[in-house]
Design an enzyme around this catalytic site. Structure first.
Site, PDB file in Angstrom:
ATOM      1  N   THR A   1      10.378  11.080   4.987  1.00  0.00           N
ATOM      2  CA  THR A   1       9.586  10.870   6.011  1.00  0.00           C
ATOM      3  C   THR A   1       8.394  10.041   5.803  1.00  0.00           C
ATOM      4  OG1 THR A   1      10.031  13.139   6.658  1.00  0.00           O
ATOM      5  CG2 THR A   1       8.008  12.064   7.808  1.00  0.00           C
TER       6      THR A   1
ATOM      7  N   GLY B   1       2.040   0.687  -5.874  1.00  0.00           N
ATOM      8  CA  GLY B   1       2.560  -0.692  -6.832  1.00  0.00           C
ATOM      9  C   GLY B   1       3.637  -0.338  -7.670  1.00  0.00           C
ATOM     10  N   THR B   2       3.566   0.792  -8.249  1.00  0.00           N
ATOM     11  CA  THR B   2       4.381   1.017  -9.369  1.00  0.00           C
ATOM     12  C   THR B   2       5.944   1.088  -8.549  1.00  0.00           C
ATOM     13  OG1 THR B   2       3.180   2.089 -11.000  1.00  0.00           O
ATOM     14  CG2 THR B   2       5.372   2.763 -10.845  1.00  0.00           C
TER      15      THR B   2
ATOM     16  N   CYS C   1      -3.205   2.141 -16.844  1.00  0.00           N
ATOM     17  CA  CYS C   1      -1.716   2.654 -16.791  1.00  0.00           C
ATOM     18  C   CYS C   1      -1.298   3.081 -18.146  1.00  0.00           C
ATOM     19  CB  CYS C   1      -0.937   1.828 -15.853  1.00  0.00           C
ATOM     20  SG  CYS C   1      -1.369   1.728 -14.017  1.00  0.00           S
TER      21      CYS C   1
ATOM     22  N   GLN D   1      -3.251  -6.704  -8.437  1.00  0.00           N
ATOM     23  CA  GLN D   1      -4.571  -7.146  -8.783  1.00  0.00           C
ATOM     24  C   GLN D   1      -5.091  -8.371  -7.980  1.00  0.00           C
ATOM     25  OE1 GLN D   1      -6.633  -5.440 -10.472  1.00  0.00           O
ATOM     26  NE2 GLN D   1      -5.189  -4.096 -11.394  1.00  0.00           N
TER      27      GLN D   1
ATOM     28  N   ASN E   1      -3.611  -7.731 -15.059  1.00  0.00           N
ATOM     29  CA  ASN E   1      -4.549  -6.433 -14.691  1.00  0.00           C
ATOM     30  C   ASN E   1      -5.453  -6.434 -15.871  1.00  0.00           C
ATOM     31  OD1 ASN E   1      -1.903  -5.983 -16.273  1.00  0.00           O
ATOM     32  ND2 ASN E   1      -2.660  -4.126 -16.159  1.00  0.00           N
TER      33      ASN E   1
ATOM     34  N   SER F   1      -0.755  -2.599  -3.887  1.00  0.00           N
ATOM     35  CA  SER F   1      -1.237  -1.298  -4.055  1.00  0.00           C
ATOM     36  C   SER F   1      -2.319  -0.971  -3.234  1.00  0.00           C
ATOM     37  CB  SER F   1      -1.301  -1.105  -5.396  1.00  0.00           C
ATOM     38  OG  SER F   1      -1.897   0.476  -5.562  1.00  0.00           O
TER      39      SER F   1
END
Length: 386
Positions: free
Chosen positions: A240, A69-70, A328, A182, A154, A202
């Site tokens: 990749t 997600g970040t 986080c 979330q 969140n 995420s």
């Protein structure tokens, strides 16, 4: 142990492990390779993208797999802002809500420090709801490159009316990104109905491994890549592709969407009982976030007169695992920026605890947690009075 920190992460589902396993072992090819193993990998990657697109009501070519997600948040905010200003140098403003995840906050600050963008915060009220009138007024001003408002918070679980806010942005001709990390698994993710230009999710919040995420960007929207190289992901994210994790995310997203309605009904009822019990048994407890417009999976409180970290440690000693805020931002002594933006005093904000539930949480687990929380808070209050 009773785990009530699902907003931080969730265990990988067995079905997800089984779906991804072949692409870690005998079907390990590089999807860019022109041989059978590579073609098998490319087919699996395309299938995973189609599965995710179906879950979001999107086109497969509008999706980019990321490391989480970040990265998806970074790519959306930086990518769209930079591309739009390159096309029109007058587009120099970035709007973000005052309660965004650090991935958006720090991305916006990077755009300010390194690229000279003006960053403006969209205010929220005491329940964490974005002020739509103020947002509309900010959009009406000249030079907005991009706006970002998270779908569900969140820390306190407040849910925004993203469709209404997206409509305001569309009318103003401004792309709106929404962090839906979330929201995934709990709220509708159909992007045409939401009306957003970009949306991030995420994997590890919905039963996929850590290290995979997804960014939707509406077709025709320009955005600059952050990672350059071989041109994978249609040039939007070189490197990749992680086929196994893409398959994992697609499997987890499909499963959560299939079971979402039943999970929402069941967990919402359990959350409501939990909140009512805490507010009844702990008179000083303060619920944070909107009372009804909140994620089914989040109950967050402040307990004035205690230390949030002390109660957290006492709960863990009693076998209850929760958090004092966003994982986080772990390790920070500062009060939550989210709670501060909601107008909660610093001393009260430092007493915050978040309980977040997976879709398999039980009534017994929450009853036990409520009993232990009441005892832990009472103990901390007694110690504070000595």
């Amino acid at each position: 142990m009773i785990f009530l920190d699902a907003a931080a992460t969730t265990p990988v589902r067995r079905e997800v492990i089984e779906a991804m396993f072949p692409f870690l072992t005998n079907q390990f090819g590089n999807p860019s390779s022109h041989h059978e193993l590579g073609e098998l990998a490319a087919t699996a990657l395309a299938g995973a993208r189609e599965q995710c697109a179906a879950a979001l009501g999107a086109h497969a070519e509008e999706l980019t797999f990321t490391s989480g997600g970040t990265e998806a948040d970074n790519l959306a905010l930086k990518g769209i802002a930079l591309a739009r200003r390159a096309a029109d140098p007058t587009l120099n403003r970035v709007l973000i809500s005052a309660i965004e995840h650090p991935a958006i906050v720090e991305s916006a600050d990077f755009l300010r420090r390194v690229h000279g963008f003006e960053v403006e915060l969209i205010p929220v009220d005491g329940l964490g709801v974005v002020d739509a009138e103020v947002f509309a007024a900010m959009l009406a001003g000249p030079g907005v490159a991009v706006a970002s408002i998270m779908y569900a918070n969140n820390e306190v679980g407040t849910v925004q009316d993203i469709a209404a806010l997206a409509a305001l942005a569309t009318t103003a001709g401004v792309p709106l990104h929404s962090d839906a990390v979330q929201a995934a698994g709990w709220l509708p993710l159909n992007v045409p109905e939401l009306g957003v230009t970009a949306l991030s999710i995420s994997g590890h919040k919905i039963g996929a491994p850590k290290g995979v995420g997804l960014l939707y960007v509406k077709g025709g929207t320009l955005y600059e890549p952050l990672i350059h190289g071989g041109g994978q992901e249609r040039g939007n994210r070189s490197g990749t592709e992680n086929v196994a994790f893409a398959v994992a995310l697609a499997t987890a997203l499909g499963m959560t969407e299939a079971g979402r309605s039943a999970a929402v009904e069941r967990v919402t009822a359990l959350r409501e009982d939990f909140i009512r019990g805490i507010l009844a048994d702990i008179p000083t407890a303060q619920l944070t976030g909107h009372r009804s417009r909140r994620l089914p999976s989040v109950a967050s409180f402040c307990f004035p007169g205690t230390s949030g970290e002390s109660v957290l440690l006492e709960l863990e000693r009693r076998g209850i695992v929760c958090s004092s805020g966003s994982a986080c931002a772990a390790g920070s002594d500062e009060p939550s920026a989210v709670l501060s933006a909601m107008g909660i005093e610093r001393s009260v904000a430092q007493t915050a605890l978040r309980f977040s539930f997976g879709n398999e949480v039980t009534e017994q687990a929450l009853d036990t947690a409520a009993t232990e929380l009441t005892a832990a808070v009472e103990r901390m209050l007694r110690l504070g009075r000595k």
